[in-house]
Motif scaffolding. Structure first.
Motif, mmCIF file in Angstrom:
data_model
loop_
_atom_site.group_PDB
_atom_site.id
_atom_site.type_symbol
_atom_site.label_atom_id
_atom_site.label_comp_id
_atom_site.label_asym_id
_atom_site.label_seq_id
_atom_site.Cartn_x
_atom_site.Cartn_y
_atom_site.Cartn_z
ATOM 1 N N MET A 367 0.818 -1.204 0.000
ATOM 2 C CA MET A 367 0.000 0.000 0.000
ATOM 3 C C MET A 367 0.860 1.265 0.000
ATOM 4 S SD MET A 367 -3.042 -0.865 -0.378
ATOM 5 C CE MET A 367 -3.629 0.818 -0.214
ATOM 6 N N ILE A 368 2.058 1.187 0.579
ATOM 7 C CA ILE A 368 2.964 2.341 0.554
ATOM 8 C C ILE A 368 3.293 2.713 -0.886
ATOM 9 C CG2 ILE A 368 5.354 3.016 0.991
ATOM 10 C CD1 ILE A 368 3.703 3.444 3.416
ATOM 11 N N LYS A 369 3.580 1.717 -1.725
ATOM 12 C CA LYS A 369 3.897 1.982 -3.133
ATOM 13 C C LYS A 369 2.706 2.608 -3.854
ATOM 14 C CE LYS A 369 7.251 -1.806 -3.333
ATOM 15 N NZ LYS A 369 7.567 -3.135 -3.922
ATOM 16 N N LYS A 370 1.495 2.158 -3.540
ATOM 17 C CA LYS A 370 0.304 2.735 -4.162
ATOM 18 C C LYS A 370 0.071 4.159 -3.663
ATOM 19 C CE LYS A 370 -2.007 -1.740 -4.701
ATOM 20 N NZ LYS A 370 -3.191 -2.550 -4.359
ATOM 21 N N GLU A 371 0.312 4.386 -2.378
ATOM 22 C CA GLU A 371 0.145 5.732 -1.831
ATOM 23 C C GLU A 371 1.120 6.709 -2.475
ATOM 24 O OE1 GLU A 371 -0.086 7.953 2.553
ATOM 25 O OE2 GLU A 371 0.654 5.886 2.381
ATOM 26 N N ILE A 372 2.363 6.278 -2.677
ATOM 27 C CA ILE A 372 3.348 7.129 -3.346
ATOM 28 C C ILE A 372 2.883 7.469 -4.756
ATOM 29 C CG2 ILE A 372 5.689 7.145 -4.295
ATOM 30 C CD1 ILE A 372 6.572 5.543 -1.841
ATOM 31 N N LEU A 373 2.382 6.476 -5.479
ATOM 32 C CA LEU A 373 1.889 6.714 -6.840
ATOM 33 C C LEU A 373 0.740 7.704 -6.845
ATOM 34 C CD1 LEU A 373 2.075 3.144 -8.394
ATOM 35 C CD2 LEU A 373 2.992 5.203 -9.444
ATOM 36 N N MET A 374 -0.188 7.581 -5.901
ATOM 37 C CA MET A 374 -1.342 8.484 -5.875
ATOM 38 C C MET A 374 -0.911 9.920 -5.590
ATOM 39 S SD MET A 374 -3.873 6.667 -6.753
ATOM 40 C CE MET A 374 -5.134 7.893 -6.526
ATOM 41 N N TYR A 375 0.075 10.089 -4.714
ATOM 42 C CA TYR A 375 0.583 11.441 -4.450
ATOM 43 C C TYR A 375 1.194 12.045 -5.717
ATOM 44 C CZ TYR A 375 0.019 12.100 0.588
ATOM 45 O OH TYR A 375 -0.505 12.323 1.841
ATOM 46 N N PHE A 376 1.954 11.261 -6.453
ATOM 47 C CA PHE A 376 2.608 11.780 -7.651
ATOM 48 C C PHE A 376 1.591 12.041 -8.763
ATOM 49 C CE2 PHE A 376 6.801 9.511 -6.382
ATOM 50 C CZ PHE A 376 6.998 10.472 -5.408
ATOM 51 N N ILE A 377 0.547 11.216 -8.859
ATOM 52 C CA ILE A 377 -0.518 11.468 -9.839
ATOM 53 C C ILE A 377 -1.226 12.780 -9.508
ATOM 54 C CG2 ILE A 377 -2.756 10.659 -10.663
ATOM 55 C CD1 ILE A 377 -1.687 7.798 -10.329
ATOM 56 N N ALA A 378 -1.555 12.967 -8.230
ATOM 57 C CA ALA A 378 -2.222 14.201 -7.814
ATOM 58 C C ALA A 378 -1.340 15.420 -8.065
ATOM 59 C CB ALA A 378 -2.601 14.109 -6.337
ATOM 60 N N TYR A 379 -0.041 15.286 -7.788
ATOM 61 C CA TYR A 379 0.881 16.405 -8.023
ATOM 62 C C TYR A 379 0.919 16.781 -9.496
ATOM 63 C CZ TYR A 379 5.363 18.735 -8.743
ATOM 64 O OH TYR A 379 6.334 19.618 -9.144
ATOM 65 N N ASN A 380 1.027 15.799 -10.381
ATOM 66 C CA ASN A 380 1.066 16.093 -11.815
ATOM 67 C C ASN A 380 -0.235 16.708 -12.299
ATOM 68 O OD1 ASN A 380 3.693 15.265 -12.173
ATOM 69 N ND2 ASN A 380 3.183 13.286 -13.060
ATOM 70 N N CYS A 381 -1.366 16.274 -11.756
ATOM 71 C CA CYS A 381 -2.655 16.860 -12.156
ATOM 72 C C CYS A 381 -2.748 18.325 -11.736
ATOM 73 C CB CYS A 381 -3.798 16.055 -11.552
ATOM 74 S SG CYS A 381 -4.048 14.421 -12.300
ATOM 75 N N ILE A 382 -2.244 18.638 -10.545
ATOM 76 C CA ILE A 382 -2.245 20.041 -10.110
ATOM 77 C C ILE A 382 -1.347 20.865 -11.019
ATOM 78 C CG2 ILE A 382 -1.660 21.611 -8.218
ATOM 79 C CD1 ILE A 382 -2.343 19.347 -6.287
ATOM 80 N N ARG A 383 -0.215 20.310 -11.396
ATOM 81 C CA ARG A 383 0.671 21.016 -12.321
ATOM 82 C C ARG A 383 -0.021 21.259 -13.659
ATOM 83 N NH1 ARG A 383 4.982 24.010 -10.774
ATOM 84 N NH2 ARG A 383 5.720 23.157 -8.801
ATOM 85 N N ARG A 384 -0.840 20.318 -14.082
ATOM 86 C CA ARG A 384 -1.551 20.498 -15.349
ATOM 87 C C ARG A 384 -2.574 21.626 -15.238
ATOM 88 N NH1 ARG A 384 -2.513 17.496 -20.044
ATOM 89 N NH2 ARG A 384 -3.471 18.984 -21.477
ATOM 90 N N ILE A 385 -3.246 21.725 -14.081
ATOM 91 C CA ILE A 385 -4.175 22.846 -13.854
ATOM 92 C C ILE A 385 -3.413 24.171 -13.913
ATOM 93 C CG2 ILE A 385 -5.626 23.953 -12.116
ATOM 94 C CD1 ILE A 385 -7.071 21.680 -13.336
ATOM 95 N N MET A 386 -2.232 24.200 -13.322
ATOM 96 C CA MET A 386 -1.425 25.422 -13.353
ATOM 97 C C MET A 386 -0.988 25.754 -14.768
ATOM 98 S SD MET A 386 0.844 24.524 -9.942
ATOM 99 C CE MET A 386 1.955 25.914 -10.119
ATOM 100 N N LEU A 387 -0.670 24.729 -15.564
ATOM 101 C CA LEU A 387 -0.272 24.976 -16.950
ATOM 102 C C LEU A 387 -1.438 25.514 -17.766
ATOM 103 C CD1 LEU A 387 2.098 24.711 -18.945
ATOM 104 C CD2 LEU A 387 1.261 22.432 -19.506
ATOM 105 N N GLN A 388 -2.639 25.014 -17.522
ATOM 106 C CA GLN A 388 -3.817 25.544 -18.207
ATOM 107 C C GLN A 388 -4.052 27.006 -17.842
ATOM 108 O OE1 GLN A 388 -7.186 23.029 -17.375
ATOM 109 N NE2 GLN A 388 -6.713 21.625 -19.041
ATOM 110 N N ALA A 389 -3.782 27.349 -16.591
ATOM 111 C CA ALA A 389 -3.958 28.736 -16.163
ATOM 112 C C ALA A 389 -3.008 29.673 -16.902
ATOM 113 C CB ALA A 389 -3.749 28.848 -14.653
ATOM 114 N N THR A 390 -1.785 29.207 -17.195
ATOM 115 C CA THR A 390 -0.845 30.044 -17.929
ATOM 116 C C THR A 390 -1.274 30.266 -19.370
ATOM 117 O OG1 THR A 390 0.493 28.119 -18.568
ATOM 118 C CG2 THR A 390 1.055 29.214 -16.505
ATOM 119 N N GLN A 391 -2.074 29.349 -19.919
ATOM 120 C CA GLN A 391 -2.556 29.503 -21.284
ATOM 121 C C GLN A 391 -3.705 30.494 -21.370
ATOM 122 O OE1 GLN A 391 -3.493 25.480 -22.356
ATOM 123 N NE2 GLN A 391 -1.344 24.848 -22.539
#
Length: 484
Positions: A367-391
């Motif tokens: 479950m630790i490995k899955k939790e790490i993956l979920m954190y990184f997925i969430a981080y990348n999605c937030i970055r994508r929202i920020m990239l859309q804001a710059t557009q």
């Protein structure tokens, strides 16, 4: 009818719903509950085909926590300020109460079992999809339109269980029962967008270099690798050069080459130098055959950088790079590029401090490995929202606050999952979210001193330097601390 239970009034010619139909209707309604509200924000970045119900296997039955519901619940959990499993279940209970449905159980057993059934390969595929954005290579802060990948490592701790200790043991300086399992993570980030491209996990015995080498496939021809002195290795620079990947790192474990021993002097602090292949040692992580295949020498470029800005501990350092074309890559541009290497520390701070990734909650390595993956997925999605804001607004992504973006997403989340919202209303809310994120600016304050010190004093608690069963708490510890 109450008086005649054997009879029922016809509902305008329609047959009464069966128990199966009622249950299916409740399941359909619950799928729009609060734990899927985050899907209204991030659903555009994750392919729906990956979250479809399996035809057979663990996630094939029609349950409340289906594959899709469990994924969004898990993602919402790592984004939530509380981050507990009970919080995810309470969101479901809140929705059921507002819609007059039967309250689900307060137990987290069903949700935890559903999380355990999620396939790790599925989460890896979702993470890889969020890491590959179209147009990321054309973002700003590149060097001659080349993607710059910055690499660094960090550490995280987790629950003190026997399984976690076996895979990620605690420090040998700590007594058993007094420390926490610690894992080492080395990650690749895109310097232009802040996206995490790949990562590798190790324990305290793992150096960053072996974890770094596991991810070489992330590089593509034409990329530029940016790292600190921990990655200053002849073997790595030579292997990356074979892959048509240039490197920009700080000099370590070698003395700077002087003007007399250089091949050519481009400028007073800009030299073209030559590195000879080091002697093979048995303790290195590669074989003798690999060492023999390395080139006998590497032509490098050495740049001396003098730090005149106050607040830096280092007053001067040397950069070594394989970008040897002085006309195409100016000395000041390379020095300015290396100063942006500090952004990777901010990327890790966003994940660990802002999102709460520094202390993991799960109890087992699986479950630790899955939790790490979920954190990184969430981080990348937030970055994508920020990239859309710059557009939408002409603004640099480096000037947008990650914490402000996360706060805006948490504030928008409760409203987006409402079943009363029309498609146009939901799209308008998402557009408003992008504009709010664009207004979460972080102003550049050059020369500001940020010492790594704590102003608030810790409470006078004892240190747990013995196992709990042997630890004896000092009475009147406040007086004891004052006397000490």
């Amino acid at each position: 009818m109450p008086m005649l239970p054997g009879f029922h009034l016809p509902k305008r010619g329609r047959k009464p719903h069966s128990q199966q139909q009622k249950f299916a209707r409740k399941i359909t309604s619950l799928r729009q509950n609060s734990f899927k509200q985050i899907g209204a924000i991030f659903g555009q970045f994750i392919p729906t085909k990956l979250l479809k119900q399996d035809p057979s296997g663990k996630m094939s039955r029609r349950r409340l926590f289906t594959k899709e519901n469990t994924f969004w619940s898990f993602l919402g959990q790592v984004l939530d300020a509380d981050g507990g499993c009970r919080e995810a279940v309470k969101k479901l209970q809140s929705y059921a109460s507002n819609h007059g449905l039967r309250l689900p159980s307060s137990s987290t057993a069903s949700y935890c079992c559903a999380r355990k059934k999620l396939d790790e390969n599925l989460l890896v595929e979702v993470f890889q999809h969020t890491a590959k954005w179209s147009g990321a290579r054309r973002a700003s802060h590149s060097l001659n339109d080349r993607q710059v990948i910055v690499v660094d490592g960090t550490g995280v701790t987790m629950a003190d269980t026997a399984e976690n200790q076996e895979l990620w043991p605690q420090s040998s300086n700590q007594k058993p029962g007094c420390g926490f399992p610690s894992a080492r993570i080395c990650a690749y980030f895109s310097l232009q967008t802040g996206t995490m491209l790949s990562y590798a996990i190790g324990n305290k015995k793992s150096n960053e270099l072996p974890l770094f080498r596991k991810q070489w496939s992330t590089f593509e021809a034409g990329d530029i690798f940016l790292g600190d002195k921990g990655f200053c290795s002849y073997f790595d620079l030579a292997e990356l050069k074979k892959r048509c990947v240039d490197s920009v790192i700080t000099l370590a474990r070698r003395k700077p080459v002087g003007r007399k021993n250089c091949i050519k002097e481009f400028a007073p602090d800009d030299l073209l130098i030559e590195w000879k292949k080091p002697v093979y040692r048995e303790m290195v992580s590669y074989s003798r055959k690999t060492w023999e295949d390395l080139p006998d020498k590497l032509v490098m470029r050495q740049i001396k950088v003098k730090v005149t800005q106050s607040g830096f501990r280092t007053k001067e350092f040397h950069i070594v790079t394989t970008l040897i074309d002085q006309d195409q890559y100016l000395k000041d541009e390379i020095a300015a590029l290396y100063l942006k290497r500090w952004d990777v520390e901010l990327f890790f701070r966003d994940i660990k401090t802002t999102m709460g990734f520094d202390i993991l909650r799960c109890q087992s390595p699986e479950m630790i490995k899955k939790e790490i993956l979920m954190y990184f997925i969430a981080y990348n999605c937030i970055r994508r929202i920020m990239l859309q804001a710059t557009q939408l607004v002409d603004i640099d992504i480096r000037s947008i606050s990650f914490k402000g973006s996360l706060q805006a997403i948490r504030s928008w989340e409760p409203r987006l999952g409402s079943s009363r919202l029309s498609t146009n209303e939901r799209q308008n809310m998402l557009s408003d979210l992008s504009f709010v994120v664009a207004r979460c600016k972080v102003f550049d304050r050059p020369g500001r001193s940020d010492p790594r010190c704590l102003k608030r004093r810790p409470k006078p608690y004892q240190l747990l330097n013995k196992p709990r069963s042997e630890m004896v708490e000092i009475q009147h510890r406040s007086r004891y601390e004052k006397k000490a």
